[in-house]
Write a protein that holds these residues in place. Structure first.
Motif, PDB file in Angstrom:
ATOM      1  N   LYS A  31      64.233  41.987  62.515  1.00 49.23           N
ATOM      2  CA  LYS A  31      63.139  42.805  63.066  1.00 49.23           C
ATOM      3  C   LYS A  31      61.792  42.090  62.919  1.00 49.23           C
ATOM      4  CE  LYS A  31      65.457  47.146  61.937  1.00 49.23           C
ATOM      5  NZ  LYS A  31      65.450  48.281  60.997  1.00 49.23           N
ATOM      6  N   ALA A  32      61.721  41.187  61.927  1.00 53.91           N
ATOM      7  CA  ALA A  32      60.458  40.476  61.672  1.00 53.91           C
ATOM      8  C   ALA A  32      60.188  39.375  62.692  1.00 53.91           C
ATOM      9  CB  ALA A  32      60.485  39.877  60.262  1.00 53.91           C
ATOM     10  N   ILE A  33      61.194  39.067  63.550  1.00 51.41           N
ATOM     11  CA  ILE A  33      61.041  37.980  64.529  1.00 51.41           C
ATOM     12  C   ILE A  33      59.847  38.237  65.449  1.00 51.41           C
ATOM     13  CG2 ILE A  33      62.118  36.892  66.549  1.00 51.41           C
ATOM     14  CD1 ILE A  33      64.816  37.224  64.977  1.00 51.41           C
ATOM     15  N   ASN A  34      59.617  39.512  65.787  1.00 49.19           N
ATOM     16  CA  ASN A  34      58.504  39.863  66.679  1.00 49.19           C
ATOM     17  C   ASN A  34      57.140  39.576  66.042  1.00 49.19           C
ATOM     18  OD1 ASN A  34      60.306  40.790  68.597  1.00 49.19           O
ATOM     19  ND2 ASN A  34      60.343  42.869  67.753  1.00 49.19           N
ATOM     20  N   ARG A  35      57.123  39.437  64.707  1.00 47.70           N
ATOM     21  CA  ARG A  35      55.842  39.206  64.009  1.00 47.70           C
ATOM     22  C   ARG A  35      55.588  37.718  63.744  1.00 47.70           C
ATOM     23  NH1 ARG A  35      57.755  42.956  60.192  1.00 47.70           N
ATOM     24  NH2 ARG A  35      57.221  41.548  58.462  1.00 47.70           N
ATOM     25  N   ILE A  36      56.530  36.865  64.122  1.00 50.80           N
ATOM     26  CA  ILE A  36      56.380  35.426  63.871  1.00 50.80           C
ATOM     27  C   ILE A  36      55.327  34.836  64.803  1.00 50.80           C
ATOM     28  CG2 ILE A  36      57.543  33.182  64.066  1.00 50.80           C
ATOM     29  CD1 ILE A  36      60.069  34.524  63.019  1.00 50.80           C
ATOM     30  N   VAL A  37      54.458  34.030  64.227  1.00 54.51           N
ATOM     31  CA  VAL A  37      53.425  33.345  65.024  1.00 54.51           C
ATOM     32  C   VAL A  37      53.596  31.834  64.869  1.00 54.51           C
ATOM     33  CG1 VAL A  37      51.751  35.223  64.932  1.00 54.51           C
ATOM     34  CG2 VAL A  37      51.737  33.482  63.157  1.00 54.51           C
ATOM     35  N   ILE A  38      53.160  31.101  65.888  1.00 60.52           N
ATOM     36  CA  ILE A  38      53.249  29.641  65.865  1.00 60.52           C
ATOM     37  C   ILE A  38      51.850  29.073  65.634  1.00 60.52           C
ATOM     38  CG2 ILE A  38      53.862  27.569  67.164  1.00 60.52           C
ATOM     39  CD1 ILE A  38      55.820  29.328  68.780  1.00 60.52           C
TER      40      ILE A  38
END
Length: 282
Positions: free
Chosen positions: A106-113
């Motif tokens: 679920k945390a994938i949507n919060r990942i930033v590059i």
């Protein structure tokens, strides 16, 4: 509700090496405070009082929280080339990393590059639960002792006759009080409580029960005949010597030897000035 109170830690030992006792006390206090500051349980500006005598080192630290606030932090995961496949979908490595730090897919949507040194790196925001004093205090004290400037370590067995412990001198007691509350800890095989020992010969009680972190120094003086402050003992010795010399004769004065004064201060828990005399014919 976060409880704010003053913290007392005292480690009771067998006689510490006099030439390094003051440094051991100062380093112990510094290490304890640094650890608690890193855990956001106390402010860097919080006032501390360091104790050291032949048989104990300790610290009184003001305004210590029993629990730190939760914090939101940006956690570095891995290079984007490792965490994302050719179609920008999360790889197995990325999912494993998320699980390892207590997150899930679920945390994938919060990942930033973020671009670092011409390379894309993945970050994720994570809520980090605040440290609890009762959970980290044993580690705090143990790491504080491990980092002391000890020139020569002793190895000794605990009461079970099997467990080997390493420290400058055998430890026999541990006080950890947050206000009036005992914080449970186990360090060098010793369990924390609120009792300690006073002066070997002059203590008014067999054991002293410290009621509150703030009452430690007063109780040790009145019940245990111990002045726990190194500097206070040093000043008392210096002033008492001068006063005694003046009373005996206006021509007497103490030897001015800073190193000797430091060593004597480290040898006694409650200074008494003694006068020796010999017959004039000798």
């Amino acid at each position: 509700i976060v409880k704010l109170d003053n913290l007392l830690i005292e480690l009771l030992t067998e006689e510490l090496p006099p030439k390094s006792q003051k440094q051991l006390g100062l380093a112990f206090g510094k290490n304890i405070k640094e650890f608690l500051v890193k855990q956001n349980l106390v402010s860097e500006t919080s006032e501390e009082t360091i104790f050291s005598t032949p048989r104990r080192i300790g610290i009184h630290l003001k305004d210590v929280q029993d629990e730190a606030k939760d914090q939101n932090a940006s956690v570095k995961l891995m290079p984007a080339s490792v965490g994302l496949d050719a179609s920008k979908k999360p790889t197995e490595a990325l999912l494993k990393k998320l699980y390892a730090i207590g997150l899930d897919e679920k945390a994938i949507n919060r990942i930033v590059i973020k671009n670092e040194n011409n390379a894309d790196v993945l970050y994720v925001d994570k809520n980090i639960e605040g440290a609890k004093l009762k959970d980290i205090i044993s580690e705090c004290i143990s790491s504080g002792l491990t980092r002391l400037p000890i020139k020569k370590m002793m190895s000794y067995q605990l009461a079970d006759g099997w467990t080997t412990v390493n420290f400058v001198r055998p430890a026999h007691g541990l006080i950890v009080l947050h206000g009036t509350n005992i914080i449970k800890a186990n360090v060098l095989g010793v369990e924390s409580n609120r009792t300690t020992l006073g002066h070997r010969f002059e203590s008014k009680k067999e054991s002293i029960e410290i009621k509150h972190a703030d009452e430690y120094a007063d109780q040790m003086r009145t019940e245990g005949s111990v002045i726990v402050s190194f500097e206070e003992r040093k000043v008392l010795i210096e002033n008492s010597l001068k006063e005694k010399a003046l009373n005996l004769s206006g021509q007497l004065s103490p030897i001015d030897d800073a190193d000797l004064l430091e060593e004597v201060t480290a040898l006694v828990e409650y200074p008494n000035i003694l006068v020796g005399e010999f017959e004039s014919k000798f």
